[in-house]
Design a protein around this motif. Sequence first.
Motif, mmCIF file in Angstrom:
data_model
loop_
_atom_site.group_PDB
_atom_site.id
_atom_site.type_symbol
_atom_site.label_atom_id
_atom_site.label_comp_id
_atom_site.label_asym_id
_atom_site.label_seq_id
_atom_site.Cartn_x
_atom_site.Cartn_y
_atom_site.Cartn_z
ATOM 1 N N LEU A 138 0.700 -1.397 -0.129
ATOM 2 C CA LEU A 138 0.260 -0.138 0.095
ATOM 3 C C LEU A 138 1.050 1.303 0.147
ATOM 4 O O LEU A 138 0.719 2.160 -0.795
ATOM 5 N N VAL A 139 1.870 1.087 0.855
ATOM 6 C CA VAL A 139 2.627 2.402 0.855
ATOM 7 C C VAL A 139 3.472 2.750 -0.555
ATOM 8 O O VAL A 139 3.603 3.730 -0.920
ATOM 9 N N LYS A 140 3.871 1.527 -1.041
ATOM 10 C CA LYS A 140 4.589 1.903 -2.460
ATOM 11 C C LYS A 140 3.540 2.199 -3.523
ATOM 12 O O LYS A 140 3.976 2.716 -4.504
ATOM 13 N N SER A 141 2.126 1.833 -3.523
ATOM 14 C CA SER A 141 1.344 2.058 -4.478
ATOM 15 C C SER A 141 1.117 3.529 -4.322
ATOM 16 O O SER A 141 0.532 4.058 -5.172
ATOM 17 N N LEU A 142 1.339 4.208 -3.202
ATOM 18 C CA LEU A 142 0.993 5.667 -2.987
ATOM 19 C C LEU A 142 2.158 6.482 -3.575
ATOM 20 O O LEU A 142 2.189 7.251 -4.213
#
Length: 161
Positions: A157-161
């Motif tokens: 999730l962090v990488k997709s932001l």
Amino acid sequence: MKKVIKIASISLILSLAACGTSSNNDEVSAEALEVLQENVVIADYKVDGMVCAMGCAKTIEDEIGGMNGVTVSNVDFESGKAHFEFDKTQTSEADIKAKIATLADGQYIVGEWSEEEVKETEESENIEESSDETSDLSDKVEVSFSNFEIPNLFTLLVKSL
């Protein structure tokens, strides 16, 4: 208004009178239930024709339990066994069998209870269960997975932001 008061007072008097007479009936029925030990007969029967526990078995149990002289009335739907204890001076086995036979338009068939039938049935059930367990064990297959990792969802999730 006077009529309402009269009706209320009459109904109160009748209800009090009815309550007073029920206690006398309880005393009489308690006296009637006294049974000498030497007069008690224990009878076990096989009852065929029962289709449910709450309807059939309970009906037989209640009807026979309400007969004069019957002190114990138990009917087990699962095994088809009926157990009764009664005073032989007030009723007989023939009376109990006849009463059961008349219930539900003659649906129930009363026979002699045999403990051997129960043992045979239990043994055959145990044999079936053990053979099922053996066949279940032989049908088992071992499965192994290669390295499989579940990704860290928070990191994704962090990488997709």
